[in-house]
Design a protein around this motif. Structure first.
Motif, PDB file in Angstrom:
ATOM      1  N   ALA A  40      43.634  44.781  41.401  1.00 44.12           N
ATOM      2  CA  ALA A  40      44.082  46.094  40.839  1.00 44.12           C
ATOM      3  C   ALA A  40      44.341  47.019  41.844  1.00 44.12           C
ATOM      4  O   ALA A  40      45.480  47.721  42.074  1.00 44.12           O
ATOM      5  CB  ALA A  40      42.945  46.495  39.744  1.00 44.12           C
ATOM      6  N   LEU A  41      43.398  47.162  42.888  1.00 44.31           N
ATOM      7  CA  LEU A  41      43.676  47.968  44.092  1.00 44.31           C
ATOM      8  C   LEU A  41      44.938  48.117  44.796  1.00 44.31           C
ATOM      9  O   LEU A  41      45.349  48.895  44.968  1.00 44.31           O
ATOM     10  CB  LEU A  41      42.409  48.046  44.924  1.00 44.31           C
ATOM     11  N   ASN A  42      45.131  46.721  44.964  1.00 44.13           N
ATOM     12  CA  ASN A  42      46.480  46.355  45.559  1.00 44.13           C
ATOM     13  C   ASN A  42      47.703  46.856  44.819  1.00 44.13           C
ATOM     14  O   ASN A  42      48.672  47.037  45.396  1.00 44.13           O
ATOM     15  CB  ASN A  42      46.666  44.917  46.099  1.00 44.13           C
ATOM     16  N   GLU A  60      33.210  40.048  43.643  1.00 41.49           N
ATOM     17  CA  GLU A  60      34.085  40.247  45.032  1.00 41.49           C
ATOM     18  C   GLU A  60      34.248  41.799  45.240  1.00 41.49           C
ATOM     19  O   GLU A  60      33.711  41.999  46.379  1.00 41.49           O
ATOM     20  CB  GLU A  60      35.487  39.687  44.606  1.00 41.49           C
ATOM     21  N   MET A  61      34.626  42.597  44.584  1.00 35.35           N
ATOM     22  CA  MET A  61      34.658  43.914  44.584  1.00 35.35           C
ATOM     23  C   MET A  61      34.045  44.559  43.424  1.00 35.35           C
ATOM     24  O   MET A  61      34.871  44.367  42.287  1.00 35.35           O
ATOM     25  CB  MET A  61      36.085  44.123  44.962  1.00 35.35           C
ATOM     26  N   ASN A  62      33.025  45.231  43.424  1.00 38.39           N
ATOM     27  CA  ASN A  62      32.514  46.020  42.227  1.00 38.39           C
ATOM     28  C   ASN A  62      33.218  47.372  42.065  1.00 38.39           C
ATOM     29  O   ASN A  62      34.189  47.699  42.879  1.00 38.39           O
ATOM     30  CB  ASN A  62      31.133  46.227  42.173  1.00 38.39           C
ATOM     31  N   GLY A  63      32.766  48.143  41.040  1.00 34.06           N
ATOM     32  CA  GLY A  63      33.809  49.315  40.395  1.00 34.06           C
ATOM     33  C   GLY A  63      33.318  50.321  41.727  1.00 34.06           C
ATOM     34  O   GLY A  63      34.527  51.209  41.870  1.00 34.06           O
ATOM     35  N   TRP A  64      32.178  50.299  42.067  1.00 36.75           N
ATOM     36  CA  TRP A  64      31.895  51.377  43.334  1.00 36.75           C
ATOM     37  C   TRP A  64      32.848  51.200  44.338  1.00 36.75           C
ATOM     38  O   TRP A  64      33.494  52.200  45.077  1.00 36.75           O
ATOM     39  CB  TRP A  64      30.446  51.374  43.678  1.00 36.75           C
ATOM     40  N   ASP A  65      32.994  49.948  44.897  1.00 35.80           N
ATOM     41  CA  ASP A  65      33.850  49.632  45.898  1.00 35.80           C
ATOM     42  C   ASP A  65      35.290  50.026  45.653  1.00 35.80           C
ATOM     43  O   ASP A  65      35.817  50.271  46.511  1.00 35.80           O
ATOM     44  CB  ASP A  65      33.728  48.193  46.123  1.00 35.80           C
ATOM     45  N   PHE A  66      35.774  49.579  44.322  1.00 33.88           N
ATOM     46  CA  PHE A  66      37.042  50.097  44.022  1.00 33.88           C
ATOM     47  C   PHE A  66      37.235  51.482  44.057  1.00 33.88           C
ATOM     48  O   PHE A  66      38.310  52.209  44.830  1.00 33.88           O
ATOM     49  CB  PHE A  66      37.443  49.831  42.572  1.00 33.88           C
ATOM     50  N   ASP A  68      35.626  53.808  46.139  1.00 34.88           N
ATOM     51  CA  ASP A  68      35.530  54.281  47.359  1.00 34.88           C
ATOM     52  C   ASP A  68      36.779  53.907  48.447  1.00 34.88           C
ATOM     53  O   ASP A  68      37.294  54.598  49.167  1.00 34.88           O
ATOM     54  CB  ASP A  68      34.491  53.430  47.974  1.00 34.88           C
ATOM     55  N   GLN A  69      37.613  52.938  47.900  1.00 33.75           N
ATOM     56  CA  GLN A  69      38.919  52.623  48.321  1.00 33.75           C
ATOM     57  C   GLN A  69      40.224  53.072  47.563  1.00 33.75           C
ATOM     58  O   GLN A  69      41.125  52.874  48.238  1.00 33.75           O
ATOM     59  CB  GLN A  69      38.731  51.074  48.637  1.00 33.75           C
ATOM     60  N   PHE A  70      39.984  53.549  46.539  1.00 33.09           N
ATOM     61  CA  PHE A  70      41.136  53.924  45.584  1.00 33.09           C
ATOM     62  C   PHE A  70      41.616  55.478  46.094  1.00 33.09           C
ATOM     63  O   PHE A  70      40.678  56.340  46.061  1.00 33.09           O
ATOM     64  CB  PHE A  70      40.599  54.035  44.238  1.00 33.09           C
ATOM     65  N   HIS A  71      42.840  55.471  46.456  1.00 30.75           N
ATOM     66  CA  HIS A  71      43.422  56.852  46.951  1.00 30.75           C
ATOM     67  C   HIS A  71      44.701  56.845  46.466  1.00 30.75           C
ATOM     68  O   HIS A  71      45.837  56.381  46.895  1.00 30.75           O
ATOM     69  CB  HIS A  71      43.511  56.946  48.531  1.00 30.75           C
ATOM     70  N   PRO A  72      44.597  57.540  45.097  1.00 22.34           N
ATOM     71  CA  PRO A  72      45.839  57.529  44.192  1.00 22.34           C
ATOM     72  C   PRO A  72      46.986  58.519  44.799  1.00 22.34           C
ATOM     73  O   PRO A  72      46.614  59.415  45.726  1.00 22.34           O
ATOM     74  CB  PRO A  72      45.534  58.335  42.996  1.00 22.34           C
ATOM     75  N   ASP A  73      48.225  57.861  44.816  1.00 23.00           N
ATOM     76  CA  ASP A  73      49.543  58.626  45.181  1.00 23.00           C
ATOM     77  C   ASP A  73      49.501  60.060  44.768  1.00 23.00           C
ATOM     78  O   ASP A  73      50.171  60.962  45.049  1.00 23.00           O
ATOM     79  CB  ASP A  73      50.624  58.225  44.997  1.00 23.00           C
ATOM     80  N   ASN A  74      48.846  60.083  43.340  1.00 20.25           N
ATOM     81  CA  ASN A  74      48.759  61.488  42.535  1.00 20.25           C
ATOM     82  C   ASN A  74      47.491  61.513  41.872  1.00 20.25           C
ATOM     83  O   ASN A  74      46.675  60.356  41.620  1.00 20.25           O
ATOM     84  CB  ASN A  74      50.003  61.274  41.497  1.00 20.25           C
ATOM     85  N   ASP A  75      47.300  62.704  41.244  1.00 15.62           N
ATOM     86  CA  ASP A  75      45.788  62.795  40.521  1.00 15.62           C
ATOM     87  C   ASP A  75      45.962  62.639  39.072  1.00 15.62           C
ATOM     88  O   ASP A  75      45.248  63.200  38.430  1.00 15.62           O
ATOM     89  CB  ASP A  75      45.349  64.207  40.931  1.00 15.62           C
ATOM     90  N   VAL A  99      37.286  61.660  41.205  1.00 15.38           N
ATOM     91  CA  VAL A  99      38.412  61.147  40.356  1.00 15.38           C
ATOM     92  C   VAL A  99      37.825  60.754  38.765  1.00 15.38           C
ATOM     93  O   VAL A  99      38.586  60.270  37.949  1.00 15.38           O
ATOM     94  CB  VAL A  99      39.180  59.949  40.875  1.00 15.38           C
ATOM     95  N   VAL A 100      36.288  60.585  38.828  1.00 15.83           N
ATOM     96  CA  VAL A 100      35.777  60.023  37.543  1.00 15.83           C
ATOM     97  C   VAL A 100      35.872  60.928  36.501  1.00 15.83           C
ATOM     98  O   VAL A 100      35.191  62.051  36.696  1.00 15.83           O
ATOM     99  CB  VAL A 100      34.447  59.355  37.777  1.00 15.83           C
TER     100      VAL A 100
END
Length: 117
Positions: A40-42, A60-66, A68-75, A99-100
């Motif tokens: 999903a992140l990709n 593999e990747m939990n929600g917190w990791d997601f 931490d790495q999620f930087h949306p192009d828009n808000d 963002v939450v």
């Protein structure tokens, strides 16, 4: 049309969430469903979701990791954590992510009215 992303490794939970959203939203929806937060992140920035429902406990990747790495192009995306954890530490941690929008407990049935569709 609303674009909604569901990230949860439990297909039954995803199914229930999708049906509840469809029952409570008046406008047409397009769903993107992921059992992997990493996948999903990709793809998330191409999707540009209006709403994103994110499980915390996944392999593999939990929600917190997601998050931490999620930087949306828009808000524009309203992110809701959807978790079976009722641990106050998780709820507090979720509130620290700008963002939450909210932390919702599974099953979503009791909380769907807290989502601003």
């Amino acid at each position: 049309m609303l674009t909604i992303v569901l990230i949860d490794d439990d297909p039954i939970s995803t199914f229930v969430t999708e049906k509840l959203i469809l029952k409570n939203v008046k406008e047409p929806c397009k769903f993107y469903k992921y059992q992997s937060a990493k996948t999903a992140l990709n793809e998330i920035n191409e999707i540009k979701p209006n709403y994103l429902f994110l499980d915390l406990n996944m392999p593999e990747m939990n929600g917190w990791d997601f998050l931490d790495q999620f930087h949306p192009d828009n808000d524009d995306a309203q992110i809701y954590i959807l978790s079976s954890s009722v641990d106050q530490r998780d709820i507090t941690k979720a509130s620290q992510y700008q963002v939450v929008k909210d932390y919702l407990s599974k099953p979503l049935i009791k909380k769907i009215d807290q989502v601003d569709f």
